[in-house]
Design a protein around this motif. Structure first.
Motif: not given
Length: 348
Positions: A156-157, A201, A208, A225
């Motif tokens: 995930t970011r 992304l 994510g 990410a």
């Protein structure tokens, strides 16, 4: 379509492919086996699995069959059709890219397997032979191997402190069991092939992705990410198949067709799973080296307990979804997990 018609189409389409790919060096399908692949060259399928199989084939046939690997021939979901139509002789793909066609191998995708890709891939091949082959989901193709990638994890970011942090987040989903997980986790699924994840992304199209840890390295996800959350046993497994045109095999001398089969099946499935596991180890090491925030959750972590609760009932849901296939799905799932866990215990 009869054999002559199929053979003519195979030769014609292979000639067209040769004209369209500079320097491909395609030759007669009777001596050159053209494999189509996708994902970056750094993916374990392309660094280990296909090249190793190519060596096995050439050795087993005493050089009478040469394997030629071609990249990026279309959307990954189209590779089933490319092989069926004789455009290429063999390929691989993710079952979730073709919704509704390959329901049985998705047994291995259900949360709760808790094993390595090597164990899961080996078990999936055995259970397919025992339970699933009779349903003929691969009609028009001959299976070379069945495999899974390593445990699917969360890239995930932003950090994920609780599952509530995922609600309404845009998460790339590759289909299959991921679609069901997206619904249960209350995220917004975004469908796209894995090859587009970095771009999506980077552009903020998604927040994510569900993917195995190896993709943090092979897709350079550390750049887009910087948070990797590792669930014990993973969130899911992803199921793939490697397959070949049966008409191509029929066009070969029988001893060469059998030689190809002898280096495929369970042997190839095990190799593929092991390659993904090894790539996961390197992916996690790479993530840490690049400064990614890697969070390894324990079984007692609230996020893990909540995930287990959210996924209750998925086994039965899969069993009911394949009711029309005429197989004992409940027994097949039990056998799959037993074989996989026994294999892991014996090989650790």
């Amino acid at each position: 379509m009869n054999f002559l018609g199929k053979n003519f189409k195979t030769l014609a389409t292979a000639s067209m492919l040769a004209a369209g790919i500079a320097g491909s060096g395609l030759v007669s399908a009777s001596t050159t086996l053209v494999v189509g692949t996708w994902m970056p060259p750094s993916n374990p399928m392309n660094t280990v699995v296909w090249p190793t199989w190519a060596e096995w084939v050439e050795e087993a046939t005493d050089g009478r069959v040469e394997v030629k690997i071609e990249y990026d021939l279309g959307h990954p979901g189209s590779y089933f059709e490319l092989v069926e139509d004789g455009v290429i002789n063999a390929g691989w793909s993710y079952h979730g890219y073709v919704p509704g066609r390959f329901n049985l191998p998705m047994a291995v995708e259900q949360p709760g397997m808790g094993v390595t890709a090597e164990a899961a891939s080996t078990a999936l091949w055995e259970v397919h032979q025992e339970h699933f082959a009779q349903a003929d989901e691969y009609q028009g193709l001959e299976l070379l191997a069945l495999l899974t990638h390593g445990p699917g994890q969360l890239h995930t970011r932003e950090p994920i402190e609780s599952l509530d942090d995922l609600k309404n987040k845009r998460i790339r989903s590759g289909g299959g069991v991921q679609s069901e997980l997206a619904e249960r986790l209350d995220v917004t699924p975004v469908s796209a092939p894995g090859s587009r994840v970095y771009e999506m992304l980077q552009q903020g199209v998604i927040d994510g992705v569900f993917m195995p840890a190896q993709d943090h390295r092979s897709l350079r996800l550390d750049e887009v990410a910087p948070n990797l959350t590792l669930f014990p046993g993973g969130l899911y497994l992803g199921s793939f198949s490697m397959f070949i045109d049966p008409y191509f095999l029929e066009s070969l001398d029988e001893r060469d067709a059998e030689a190809i089969r002898s280096v495929s099946g369970k042997k190839l499935s095990t190799l593929a799973g092991r390659a993904w596991d090894e790539a996961d180890v390197k992916g996690i090491e790479y993530a840490r080296e690049q400064g990614t925030q890697v969070v390894e959750l324990s079984e007692n972590d609230p996020r893990v307990r909540e995930f287990r609760k959210l996924t209750e009932g998925m086994d039965q849901q899969w069993i009911e979804s394949v009711d029309a296939k005429g197989v004992d799905a409940e027994q097949a799932l039990k056998d799959l997990r037993r074989i996989a866990r026994d294999y892991e215990e014996q090989n650790n």
